[in-house]
Design a protein around this motif. Sequence first.
Motif, PDB file in Angstrom:
ATOM      1  N   MET A 154       0.819  -1.208   0.000  1.00  0.00           N
ATOM      2  CA  MET A 154       0.000   0.000   0.000  1.00  0.00           C
ATOM      3  C   MET A 154       0.861   1.270   0.000  1.00  0.00           C
ATOM      4  O   MET A 154       0.600   2.206  -0.756  1.00  0.00           O
ATOM      5  N   THR A 155       1.863   1.307   0.845  1.00  0.00           N
ATOM      6  CA  THR A 155       2.586   2.547   1.081  1.00  0.00           C
ATOM      7  C   THR A 155       3.372   3.002  -0.142  1.00  0.00           C
ATOM      8  O   THR A 155       3.319   4.169  -0.522  1.00  0.00           O
ATOM      9  N   GLY A 156       4.097   2.080  -0.766  1.00  0.00           N
ATOM     10  CA  GLY A 156       4.903   2.437  -1.931  1.00  0.00           C
ATOM     11  C   GLY A 156       4.063   3.016  -3.064  1.00  0.00           C
ATOM     12  O   GLY A 156       4.327   4.128  -3.531  1.00  0.00           O
ATOM     13  N   PRO A 157       3.019   2.286  -3.515  1.00  0.00           N
ATOM     14  CA  PRO A 157       2.184   2.822  -4.596  1.00  0.00           C
ATOM     15  C   PRO A 157       1.510   4.147  -4.242  1.00  0.00           C
ATOM     16  O   PRO A 157       1.333   5.005  -5.111  1.00  0.00           O
ATOM     17  N   ALA A 158       1.142   4.353  -2.969  1.00  0.00           N
ATOM     18  CA  ALA A 158       0.508   5.621  -2.578  1.00  0.00           C
ATOM     19  C   ALA A 158       1.507   6.767  -2.647  1.00  0.00           C
ATOM     20  O   ALA A 158       1.181   7.870  -3.096  1.00  0.00           O
ATOM     21  N   LEU A 159       2.737   6.511  -2.227  1.00  0.00           N
ATOM     22  CA  LEU A 159       3.767   7.558  -2.253  1.00  0.00           C
ATOM     23  C   LEU A 159       4.156   7.925  -3.679  1.00  0.00           C
ATOM     24  O   LEU A 159       4.394   9.089  -3.986  1.00  0.00           O
ATOM     25  N   PHE A 160       4.208   6.914  -4.534  1.00  0.00           N
ATOM     26  CA  PHE A 160       4.748   7.123  -5.883  1.00  0.00           C
ATOM     27  C   PHE A 160       3.676   6.968  -6.947  1.00  0.00           C
ATOM     28  O   PHE A 160       3.916   6.421  -8.013  1.00  0.00           O
ATOM     29  N   ASP A 161       2.473   7.458  -6.648  1.00  0.00           N
ATOM     30  CA  ASP A 161       1.410   7.409  -7.650  1.00  0.00           C
ATOM     31  C   ASP A 161       1.639   8.506  -8.694  1.00  0.00           C
ATOM     32  O   ASP A 161       2.576   9.302  -8.588  1.00  0.00           O
ATOM     33  N   ALA A 162       0.748   8.558  -9.691  1.00  0.00           N
ATOM     34  CA  ALA A 162       0.995   9.408 -10.865  1.00  0.00           C
ATOM     35  C   ALA A 162       1.101  10.888 -10.511  1.00  0.00           C
ATOM     36  O   ALA A 162       1.878  11.623 -11.134  1.00  0.00           O
ATOM     37  N   ASP A 163       0.308  11.374  -9.525  1.00  0.00           N
ATOM     38  CA  ASP A 163       0.347  12.808  -9.211  1.00  0.00           C
ATOM     39  C   ASP A 163       1.331  13.139  -8.093  1.00  0.00           C
ATOM     40  O   ASP A 163       1.385  14.270  -7.613  1.00  0.00           O
ATOM     41  N   GLY A 164       2.109  12.184  -7.660  1.00  0.00           N
ATOM     42  CA  GLY A 164       3.173  12.456  -6.708  1.00  0.00           C
ATOM     43  C   GLY A 164       2.689  12.668  -5.282  1.00  0.00           C
ATOM     44  O   GLY A 164       1.521  12.425  -4.957  1.00  0.00           O
ATOM     45  N   THR A 165       3.606  13.113  -4.427  1.00  0.00           N
ATOM     46  CA  THR A 165       3.333  13.325  -2.996  1.00  0.00           C
ATOM     47  C   THR A 165       4.103  14.557  -2.538  1.00  0.00           C
ATOM     48  O   THR A 165       5.225  14.787  -2.974  1.00  0.00           O
ATOM     49  N   ALA A 166       3.465  15.351  -1.657  1.00  0.00           N
ATOM     50  CA  ALA A 166       4.128  16.532  -1.098  1.00  0.00           C
ATOM     51  C   ALA A 166       4.216  16.405   0.418  1.00  0.00           C
ATOM     52  O   ALA A 166       3.434  15.682   1.044  1.00  0.00           O
ATOM     53  N   LEU A 167       5.170  17.115   1.008  1.00  0.00           N
ATOM     54  CA  LEU A 167       5.240  17.259   2.458  1.00  0.00           C
ATOM     55  C   LEU A 167       4.878  18.698   2.795  1.00  0.00           C
ATOM     56  O   LEU A 167       5.398  19.628   2.174  1.00  0.00           O
TER      57      LEU A 167
END
Length: 196
Positions: A154-167
Motif C-alpha cells: 500500500m505505502t509504496g504505490p501511494a507515495l509514488f502514484d501518478a500525481d506524486g506526494t508533497a510534504l
Amino acid sequence: MPSSLLFRRLRALRPLPILAGLALPLTLAACGDGSMGGMHSTPTPKAQVVANATLMLASGASAGTAELLQGPDGFRVHVDAKGLPPGVHGIHLHTVGKCEAPGFTTAGGHLNPDGHQHGAENPAGSHLGDLTNLTVGADGTGALDFSLRGGADMTGPALFDADGTALVIHAAPDDYKTDPSGNSGARLACGVFVRQ
Ligand SMILES: [Cu+2]
Ligand SMILES: [Zn+2]
C-alpha cells in the motif's frame, strides 16, 4: 597410499569448505548496517533514500529538506526544516506533489490510500500521511524522523502514484484527532518528493 587412509583424509577435510561457506555470510551480515565492522546485538536495518524534497516557504525561501527512506520494514520520513517560526507545527504527507505558493492548497488533502479519518487519537484514524508534530527551536530549525505504517503493497504505490506526494508544514500544532487536518492551520511550507 592405501585407499582407507585417503578416505580418512578426505573425511577430515570435508568440514573445511562448509565452515568457509558459513563464515562469509556471517561476515557480510556483521557489516550490513554500514558501520565500520562493529558487531551489534540489534543491527540497524539498512534504509536507502528513495526520494528527496526541497521545502519552500510562501516567499520562495528555502525551508529545508525532507527525505523518504525505504528499509526492510517499510518507509520512513526524515525532515530537516529551517526558517520556520519557533513552536510546534503539524506536518503531513499530502496527496498531490504540487506546491503552489502562497497557500499550497494544490497539494490537496492528507495522503489517505486506505480511507481512514485524520489523526492517531481518532478512533477512525489515521491517514497514512499523518506524522507527529515538528518542534522548531528558537533558531528556526527542527528535525523529525517518522516511520510510516503499512507494508510495501500500500505505502509504496501511494507515495509514488501518478500525481506524486508533497510534504506540508503547518502554522499550528496538529491535535491528532480533528478530521480532516488536525486543526493545524495555514500551510507554511511545502515540498514535492522527487524519486531518486
Ligand atoms: Cu498537512
Ligand atoms: Zn491527516
